[in-house]
Write a protein that holds these residues in place. Structure first.
Motif, mmCIF file in Angstrom:
data_model
loop_
_atom_site.group_PDB
_atom_site.id
_atom_site.type_symbol
_atom_site.label_atom_id
_atom_site.label_comp_id
_atom_site.label_asym_id
_atom_site.label_seq_id
_atom_site.Cartn_x
_atom_site.Cartn_y
_atom_site.Cartn_z
ATOM 1 N N ARG A 1 1.172 11.336 17.519
ATOM 2 C CA ARG A 1 1.140 10.741 18.851
ATOM 3 C C ARG A 1 0.362 9.427 18.823
ATOM 4 O O ARG A 1 -0.819 9.386 18.511
ATOM 5 N N GLN B 1 1.817 7.897 24.127
ATOM 6 C CA GLN B 1 1.112 8.092 25.391
ATOM 7 C C GLN B 1 0.381 6.813 25.738
ATOM 8 O O GLN B 1 -0.369 6.261 24.924
ATOM 9 N N LYS C 1 2.287 10.327 29.118
ATOM 10 C CA LYS C 1 3.038 10.750 27.947
ATOM 11 C C LYS C 1 4.502 10.362 28.075
ATOM 12 O O LYS C 1 5.131 10.580 29.097
ATOM 13 N N VAL D 1 -1.485 6.635 20.891
ATOM 14 C CA VAL D 1 -2.178 6.600 22.183
ATOM 15 C C VAL D 1 -2.680 5.185 22.412
ATOM 16 O O VAL D 1 -3.421 4.633 21.583
ATOM 17 N N GLU E 1 7.731 12.737 22.798
ATOM 18 C CA GLU E 1 6.982 13.771 22.099
ATOM 19 C C GLU E 1 7.233 13.644 20.603
ATOM 20 O O GLU E 1 8.316 13.225 20.176
ATOM 21 N N GLU F 1 -6.511 16.101 26.799
ATOM 22 C CA GLU F 1 -5.790 16.054 28.072
ATOM 23 C C GLU F 1 -6.652 15.551 29.219
ATOM 24 O O GLU F 1 -6.173 14.798 30.065
#
Length: 264
Positions: free
Chosen positions: A82, A69, A75, A84, A78, A237
């Motif tokens: 994850r 992401q 994003k 970031v 998947e 989120e």
């Protein structure tokens, strides 16, 4: 070497390469004429996109099973883990040719920050941490400050356009009213990293995004700072408020700035 050790080593290498790329694209000091605005004081430069594309590609090659992401692209892949990325945190500084900005790369599993790397190339600083192994600055261990009194504390209050300005004025007033010195440096990730290194006693912001904190959450935890539960609820989120503080002032500061629900 464990899987997490390999990921940290790789993340440091990729983040340092990305930071060098961004540094090569930094404009000279001036009025940020090469930057655009996504919204008020929300800056975007060509280097943001180039840096994010470089990191996304490098991580996909190194760890194709991991998710990704980025601040600019959202994003992508998947995966159970994850990555970031904030390609340039402190873009308002970067766009003016200043030094206080960084590449911020963190790895999260579910609601747990596993590792983080923050590279500030103009300052020649690399922060890094992985779960259970401590935090470092340029390879040397760091710890949060031993400060125990707000009247001796230096605290950064981050500003966010997502909250009304009068709430920010109150935050600053409450912090200064408690006797602390206030600072604002234009990079949330770097302000939080300074708490981990003991150069600041606390950082407070009423709303900050995941990509701004994903790397430094692990660094703060491993440096012994107390951090409010950013990843709880919909923080992953939608972002969340945050306090990161030296252990000796965390509880008192939480009361001063209205985070009473945080059980320090």
């Amino acid at each position: 070497m464990t899987a997490l050790e390999r990921r940290l080593d790789t993340a440091i290498r990729i983040a340092e390469q990305a930071a060098a790329l961004a540094l090569s694209m930094r404009p000279p000091p001036g009025a940020a004429t090469a930057a655009t605005l996504k919204s008020a004081q929300n800056w975007l430069t060509e280097a943001d996109g180039a840096t994010e594309a470089f990191v996304a590609k490098a991580l996909a090659e190194a760890f194709p099973e991991d998710g990704f992401q980025g601040e600019e692209t959202g994003k992508g892949r998947e995966g159970r883990l994850r990555w970031v990325l904030d390609p340039i945190d402190g873009t308002s500084n970067f766009a003016r040719g200043a030094d206080r900005w960084c590449v911020s790369l963190g790895l999260i599993e579910d609601h747990t920050a596993l590792l983080g790397v923050l590279v500030a190339p103009a300052l020649r600083e690399t922060f890094a941490a992985r779960q259970g192994n401590g935090a470092t600055l340029n390879g040397r261990p760091i710890r949060a400050a031993a400060t125990t009194e707000l009247t001796r504390a230096m605290i950064e209050c981050g500003w966010s356009p997502r909250r009304p300005n009068d709430r920010y004025w109150k935050l600053v007033s409450d912090v200064m009213g408690a006797g602390a010195m206030m600072r604002s440096g234009g990079s949330g990730a770097m302000g939080l990293a300074d708490v981990a290194a003991g150069r600041l006693d606390a950082y407070v912001e009423l709303h900050i995004n995941l990509w701004d904190v994903a790397a430094v959450l692990a660094i703060l935890a491993e440096a012994g700072a107390h951090v409010s539960p950013f990843l709880e609820g919909d923080g992953m989120e939608r972002g969340n408020k945050i306090i990161a503080a030296a252990p000796g002032i965390a509880g008192e500061l939480a009361g001063v700035v209205g985070f009473e629900s945080w059980k320090v």
